[in-house]
Structures are given as structure tokens and as C-alpha cells.
Design an enzyme around this catalytic site. Sequence first.
Site, PDB file in Angstrom:
ATOM      1  N   LYS A   1      42.836  44.097  29.001  1.00  0.00           N
ATOM      2  CA  LYS A   1      41.550  43.422  29.220  1.00  0.00           C
ATOM      3  C   LYS A   1      40.580  43.565  28.042  1.00  0.00           C
ATOM      4  CE  LYS A   1      42.187  41.848  33.463  1.00  0.00           C
ATOM      5  NZ  LYS A   1      42.260  40.378  33.693  1.00  0.00           N
TER       6      LYS A   1
ATOM      7  N   GLU B   1      32.945  39.875  36.578  1.00  0.00           N
ATOM      8  CA  GLU B   1      33.599  40.210  37.835  1.00  0.00           C
ATOM      9  C   GLU B   1      34.721  41.185  37.526  1.00  0.00           C
ATOM     10  OE1 GLU B   1      34.512  37.810  35.909  1.00  0.00           O
ATOM     11  OE2 GLU B   1      36.670  38.174  35.828  1.00  0.00           O
TER      12      GLU B   1
ATOM     13  N   SER C   1      50.927  45.783  31.009  1.00  0.00           N
ATOM     14  CA  SER C   1      49.549  45.351  30.770  1.00  0.00           C
ATOM     15  C   SER C   1      48.501  46.443  30.952  1.00  0.00           C
ATOM     16  CB  SER C   1      49.215  44.160  31.661  1.00  0.00           C
ATOM     17  OG  SER C   1      49.446  44.490  33.015  1.00  0.00           O
TER      18      SER C   1
END
Lengths: 394, 264
Positions: free
Chosen positions: A90, A112, A379
Amino acid sequence: MNYEPNEKGYWGEYGGCFVPETLVAPLDELTTAYFTYRDNAEFRDEFNDLLTNYVGRPSPLYFAKRLTEQLGGARIYLKREDLNHTGAHKINNCIGQILLARRMGKRRIIAETGAGQHGVATATVCALFGLECVIYMGTEDMRRQEVNVFRMRLLGAEVRGVDSGSRTLKDAINEALRDWVTNVADTYYLLGSALGPHPYPLMVRDFQSIIGREAHEQILEKEGRLPDLLIACVGGGSNAIGLFHEFLNDNVRMIGVEAGGRGNSLGEHAARFISDGDVGVLQGTKSYLLQDENGQIAATHSVSAGLDYASIGPEHANLHDMKRVEYVSANDDEALAAFKTLSETEGIIPALESSHAVAHAIKIAPELSCDSLMIVNLSGRGDKDINTVIEASV
Amino acid sequence: MSRIRESLSKGNGFIPFVTAGDPDLETSLSICLKLAELGADVIELGIPFSDPMADGPTIQRSSQRALENGVTLSDVLKLAAEFRKRSDVPLVLFSYFNPILRYGIDEFARNASDSGIDGLLLTDVIEDEAARISAELSKHEIDLISLVAPTTTDERLSTICGNARGFIYAVSRAGVTGAQNETSSSAKELVERVRKFTDLPVAVGFGISTADQVAETWKYADAAVVGSAIVNVIERSTKGQEVADVESFVRHLLPSVANDGLGI
């Protein structure tokens, strides 16, 4: 083959911009800013410098020797996005967008978060640049990702619990959009996945495509050839598209793994491609969508908060229809088992989201020949998920 | 000239909004008939949606109540048809795109027209998509109502007004729906800008909840939309009292009605 969206942000029939009129001007402003800086040398230099010196890129492409031996099939490489600063992919997107927000003169950042990884990454870049940060998070997700809530607050962000709907990612996005529409003048919405109205799906993909560019180079260096197969989990789809994008024009098979949850009926999973042809509009974009026969958005379930979402990024919808990427699902139990397997065989605790990709790798690796090459996108790291896993195993 | 446009062209227009099926379909019908009797020039009927991202808490809750009652788009069309048997006041459906898309735009246009619907307002559709939908709806004499906001540029206003039908819905301020005590000055400026591009009536909505605000809005716009304030009254009402409470609220809101009735 051209895999770029048209100027309105459509990949085939998917994508576009479905928003209240108030948001059209700020989205236009964002699009203009993005295309101004996308190929700007000074912007690219700052982005790359932060990726190297702050995030710790390139992330390793690690050969999972013991897992490979145990499964007795394809050689499995893990793209270690879990080793990035803040523990997931991210941060790549957050670095890109925060540099853009600064150039646009925005002082207040909202976002969010589902699993909390995007919230943590956003809070991190806001701390880095001294910007005000508000994170919306469903209260159900706050419960299951308690550690990340604490991390965000520690980083100086205000975490606002969202109690509407299923109290998960979808509801957090609704609330972030409501905030944005109310505070358009000074606020930048730092959306975390390849979702939402144009230009977000394109912009997030571009910032995440560093994953695939590195993997491309690394596998050539290690094996002297391209991989046969890429596997990544797909919630909104940013880590998957980040890995896949660089390889789209290569002869490489790709599999996106959705959350199969705890059953096949509507409300029990988050596998958007299960019901073929169910297309709709949610939160700014047209894509595959879990909905009932009246067009109401369905509840979803997944053991991993980050995959627990009713829609999927529009580029994935198009890649699905083009049959360029295969989409499968792994259920809660398979993901939990993979979580354990990878921890025990490689000493790597994967995020429950990434565990879905690992689960599918475990499923198919034995069927593939020993000289085939597979890259699994790891990830994120799984420290945040310890409580969920303990709860699930009781 | 469309029925909506005609109804709003005399000025001092009143456009109440209610969520269809809150608290139940039968009461919604009675409330709409009462609003018509009290002089509503157009009635906006909200289609409940699971993810109302442009709405504040009041309409979110009412949407949720209607969904818990199992209210669907088909139910709302039936409600409209019942209303149409007993009143000529134009009806505009207020919806997010997905329920309409799922129903099928073509089928929606046909059935809505049969139910006596005059217009459709979509909160989350713009530009090319809007133009396509508008073309489809106009075959069945349904107006796609366009929204404009203080952030809308003149260039966009020109395009939007060029394709608009019925009336222009001017969003008074950046934000979600919901009652406020003051209407922002941005509304007046916006209406003045809109007038440069169209002769269609202009209604102002978002945040209008008091008689003073309605009177203020009428000074520069053709109509005032009152939504959350009415939905609030319905929410706070005891069962069976909703129609009477809405009537009493509207009589306070529109002083002219309190005295002698308007449009009766």
C-alpha cells in the site's frame, strides 16, 4: 495489445466516473495534476528516491526453496512486498499520491481502510510530510485489525469508525466520499486501491506497477527468463494489477485470487466473478459487483478485511472479459491453512489477504512441472492478523 | 413543455422529498397525497439504496428503514401509479444509478412512464452516460433532471444546461444531503450563473429546513427542495401520526399554506 483506458477512464465497458456533480471539479483537477506530473522528471525522481530510501525498495524476489520442495512442482518465488516500510504494498501508492497532493496544495488528507494497511500507509506519509490525516474504517474492521488502529493513531491520524452497512471497507469508502464532497476545497482523498472514479484506478495502478517492473527485472536476473505464472490476491485489485501490468504483453499466465469466504451463496464471500456477468455501478466505477436482484449492494464476507469488498477494480473486470487474467477463489479455511504453511516452511508470516494467493499457489504448484516458474505476490505481512487467526483456530 | 417545467414556471415552487417506503409504502402514499394537497409543485420520491454516498445520516437512515421493509424499485413504481390515480402533481424519482441499471434503463423508462412518473434524478451519473440515459427516457416523455453544484464550472454548466430537461436542480453547497439552519451564499451565485445558460426553472436543494430559508430561496430561485427536514419529521413521528406531523411541519414551512392553502 493496448491495456490503457480511454480518456474517460474506461477499460472496455468498465470504469468511468459515476459521482455526484460536486466531485466532478475536484476529480478533473486531480486528473489534470496527475497527467501534469506523471512524466515529470522532478516528480519521478522524488517518488523513486522515497521508494528507495524510505520504503526500502526494491523489495526482494525470494525463492521459496522449502515450500517449492514440499509441494514438488513449480519453482515458487515470492515478491516480498511485506518487507516494505509499513508492511505492505500500500505504501507505494501512498508515496505517489502524497507527492501529488502536496503539489496540488492540499493540507488535509482523508482515506478509507479495510485491513488497515492502507490507513497505516496513509497515516505514515502524512506524518512524513506533516499533513492532517483522517482515516475512515468500518467498526467491524477496527475490531479485527485492532493493532493497525493503534498504529494509525500513533502516527498522528484521526481514525473515524464507520457504523453503517456491514461496517467494512465499502462503508468506509462511502464515508470518505461524504467527507470529500463536504470538504472539497482543501481535502485530498487518498484512495487506496485500483477502484473508484477515474483517474484513481489508473493512477493507483501506475504507482503500484513498480512491483511488476522490479519482478520482471529480478526474475530475468535470477532465472534468465520470464515466469510462467503470476499469482496475486484481488480485493480492489491494486497489488495484483501492480504485479501483472508489466507482464500483460508477455506470454505469462496470470491468476487473481478472490476471497471465497465461507460459502457460495451471496453474502458469504467476496468473489465478484462467481456470478458471471453481474455488472453494476458502485462508488464511482462500473465493474463486476455483488448485488441482489434489485441492485442493492450485497453484504460480503472474508476472513481477511482487505479482500472483503463487493466490487473489483475496473481494469480487472476488463482483463477478466478479455480472458487475459484468470480469476479463481480461495476460501477462509484455505487461506488460514496457507497462512500457517508459509509461516512454518519459510519463516514468513503472510497477511491473510496474501494468504489467499499463497493458498492457490499451494493448490496448483504440484500440478506444474519442476522447471516452471511462478511468482506469488506476497502483498503484506501477517502480524496484524494474529488475533483473527487465533480466533479462527479456537 | 414538460409537466415538470410547466408546474415550476410560476415561481415560489415547493418540492418536498420523501423516501419511498419509509416508514412503509402505504404511509408514503398518504404523505405524498397530503403534500400534493398542501401545494407541492413537484414531489421527489427517493428510491432506497444500500450505499447512499451522497446522503447525510437522515436520508441514510430512512433508506435503511425502507430497505428493511423490503421496498424495491417495482414497489415504488406501484406507489407512483396509485398516486397518479388521485393527483396530477408531477413526480420525480430520486435514485442512485445501480438500482435503475439493474432494472434495465429501457424497461424502467417504459414502466415508469406507465406509472405516471415525470422525471428521474440520478445522483451519480454525469456527462456521456447522462446524455445516453436522457435520450432513452425522453422517448417515454420522462425528463432526466440535471444537478449542478457550486463547484461546477461555467463550461460544464453550459453543456449540462444545454441538455437539461424539466428543471435544474442546484445543489446549495458542497456536501451531502441534510438539514442546516442557513443556506450558503453559494446557492444564489450558482443560480445566477445557471440563468446565463438556460430558461428552465431552477430549484435549490440540500439543507433547506426552515420557513425563512424557503422564503430566502424564493427570492432568487424558482423552487425550494425540502428533503431531510421532512424525513426527520417522519422519523420522529409516532406510528400513525406521520401524515399529520408532515402536514403541520409543511404549514409552518410555507406561511401561505398556514393561512389559506396554496394551490388548492
